[in-house]
Each structure stands twice: as C-alpha cells, then as structure tokens.
Design an enzyme around this catalytic site. Structure first.
Site, PDB file in Angstrom:
ATOM      1  N   PRO A   1       0.820  -1.217   0.000  1.00  0.00           N
ATOM      2  CA  PRO A   1       0.000   0.000   0.000  1.00  0.00           C
ATOM      3  C   PRO A   1       0.857   1.271   0.000  1.00  0.00           C
ATOM      4  O   PRO A   1       1.758   1.404   0.819  1.00  0.00           O
ATOM      5  CB  PRO A   1      -0.797  -0.103   1.313  1.00  0.00           C
ATOM      6  CG  PRO A   1      -0.684  -1.519   1.740  1.00  0.00           C
ATOM      7  CD  PRO A   1       0.625  -2.015   1.203  1.00  0.00           C
ATOM      8  N   GLU A   2       0.593   2.152  -0.929  1.00  0.00           N
ATOM      9  CA  GLU A   2       1.238   3.467  -0.934  1.00  0.00           C
ATOM     10  C   GLU A   2       0.129   4.501  -1.053  1.00  0.00           C
ATOM     11  O   GLU A   2      -1.057   4.151  -0.931  1.00  0.00           O
ATOM     12  CB  GLU A   2       2.269   3.536  -2.065  1.00  0.00           C
ATOM     13  CG  GLU A   2       3.292   2.407  -1.904  1.00  0.00           C
ATOM     14  CD  GLU A   2       4.603   2.605  -2.670  1.00  0.00           C
ATOM     15  OE1 GLU A   2       4.882   3.717  -3.109  1.00  0.00           O
ATOM     16  OE2 GLU A   2       5.328   1.606  -2.812  1.00  0.00           O
TER      17      GLU A   2
ATOM     18  N   ASN B   1       7.643   2.364  -0.781  1.00  0.00           N
ATOM     19  CA  ASN B   1       8.848   1.671  -1.220  1.00  0.00           C
ATOM     20  C   ASN B   1       8.904   1.414  -2.729  1.00  0.00           C
ATOM     21  O   ASN B   1       9.976   1.478  -3.331  1.00  0.00           O
ATOM     22  CB  ASN B   1       8.939   0.345  -0.467  1.00  0.00           C
ATOM     23  CG  ASN B   1      10.328   0.094   0.015  1.00  0.00           C
ATOM     24  OD1 ASN B   1      11.086   1.051   0.215  1.00  0.00           O
ATOM     25  ND2 ASN B   1      10.684  -1.151   0.188  1.00  0.00           N
TER      26      ASN B   1
END
Ligand SMILES: [Zn+2]
Length: 259
Positions: free
Chosen positions: A2-3, A165
């Site tokens: 998840p971003e 990331n």
C-alpha cells in the site's frame, strides 16, 4: 504494497459505502478499543492523507475520526450485507456495519480514534493526492535536508506524503539518480513533479503502472526485478537496502542508468 495511491483508492471505496450512513454495529478487534461502540452514529466523511486513512464519525461531542494506516499488508474491503469475506477473519481488526454494507479493515498496524485528526496528522508533509497538494512546499521541505539520501527523503512522510517503497525505486530510476545520492546533488523539483504525476496516474488503477505498459510483468521499471535486465540498457537490476529510522527497507536500481 500500500502506498498513497492505494490508500486514496481505499478512501474512495469507503466514502461511497459509508458517507451519510449510520453504523448499525461497530466491532473494534484491537485491545485498546475493544469497548468502543459507535453504533447509531453517522459518517460525515472519509479522507486519505498520504498513507493514512480517516473515517470521520459524527457524535454528541463533535467529530471523532477512525484513523488507520495500512502498513505493509493492510487492506480495507467493502462487502454487501452478509457477503463472504475475501480474507481470513482472524486478520480483521475492525468491522463496520451499516444497513447497506459491511466495511472490514484487515491487518492494520495502526488503528485508533482521534478527536482532532488534523492536528494529530499535521506532522505530515504535503499530500501528493490531497486537494491541497503543494509542490513548492514539498520541494522546500526536501531541499532543507541536503545530507539525507534521496531514497530516504522520498520515503520521509514529513517531507512529502504518499510515496512508499515501490514508488521511491521507480522515481529514482526515472530520474536517473541512485537512491544513495544526497539530496544536495539531486534536482528536487522534477523529482517532486514526477512523484505527483505517477501517483495521480495510478490513483484509480488496481495494479500500479510506471512504465506505461499495463501488461503483467511489464508494469514497473526496477522494483522487484532483482537480476533481471534493465528495460533500458539490459544491465541486471541491483537490489539493496537503505536504513530508514533503524529499519532496513529494500531498494532497486539500475547501476548503469542511475548515477
Ligand atoms: Zn539501465
């Protein structure tokens, strides 16, 4: 993983399901909130702020916000009433029922109630997908850390909120900079603009794409592609780690295209 784009999309789904609805039952499955009961209260809004998600609930004493963070593996699902869950029940941390749907948060490393969410989250930098996105402020905040590694600065949510990331590896590749270069040696403004462009382009996509190619296995330039040939020059992609706040996090780059 998840971003900012994932959380933005989750907020949209929860907003459609919850805003204007009244909770018929709430079940907080974390010890600190085990006795909380928000049934009978209505939802006034759902917002994302970087990688944080807020469900604003009306009450006698003003708004209280259910604050969650998806961490590495978290997710929010929306189900029809009585529908079978797609994830194991023991991973559920919160269940919110209304007359029309059931919203379930799984594996949320952060789940808490905030009475003043704006103040609590004021440490976050400009939100790449926020209505108040401010590129100039993000550039200023990042540039103020000249000695930080650019790969670390991109993940620092206090400077700019939303990059995780995967994006930090992709952004560094697309700008041709090694993640280990200090901020002082990198042109910050195009990097910030690219971050916004990538997250915005992916805000409604289920599978993240940075290459422009939506075919499975072709969607990313470097992330997750250790030892595979660079899509530009054929050099094997390198996988390494960068320390962030005492935690090592993986980073991918092309040792030839990035300097
Ligand atoms: Zn290359």
């Amino acid at each position: 993983m998840p971003e900012g784009d994932t959380v933005y999309r989750a907020a949209g789904r929860l907003r459609n399901a919850l805003v204007g609805q009244v909770f018929t039952r709430t079940d907080f499955r974390v010890p600190a909130l085990a006795t909380v009961d928000l049934s009978g209260r209505s939802v006034s809004g759902v917002r994302s702020r970087g990688k944080h998600l807020l469900i604003d609930v009306d009450g006698e004493h003003g708004i209280v916000s259910i604050h969650s963070h998806l961490g590495m593996d978290g997710a929010w699902d929306v189900y029809g009433v009585g529908a079978r869950w797609r994830r194991p029940g023991f991973k559920a941390r919160i269940v919110l029922d209304t007359n029309v749907s059931q919203c379930v948060g799984f594996e949320l490393p952060v789940l808490e109630l905030l009475t003043d969410a704006d103040t609590a989250l004021s440490y976050l930098g400009p939100d790449l997908l926020g209505p108040d996105w401010d590129a100039a402020q993000a550039v200023t905040l990042i540039a103020a850390r000249p000695d930080a590694l650019i790969g670390s600065a991109l993940l620092d949510q206090r400077l700019m909120a939303g990059v995780g990331n995967v994006y930090r590896s992709e952004i560094c590749f697309l700008r041709g900079v090694l993640p280990t270069r200090p901020v002082s040696e990198v042109e910050i403004s195009p990097l910030v603009d690219l971050s916004r462009k990538l997250l915005y382009a992916n805000r409604n996509r289920v599978e993240r794409v940075t290459t422009g190619n939506t075919r499975r296995g072709q969607q990313l330039w470097v992330y997750g592609r250790r030892a595979q040939p660079c899509r530009r020059c054929g050099t094997p992609i390198t996988r390494d780690t960068l320390g962030e706040n005492g935690m090592e996090r993986v980073v991918y780059f092309c040792p030839r295209c990035q300097t």
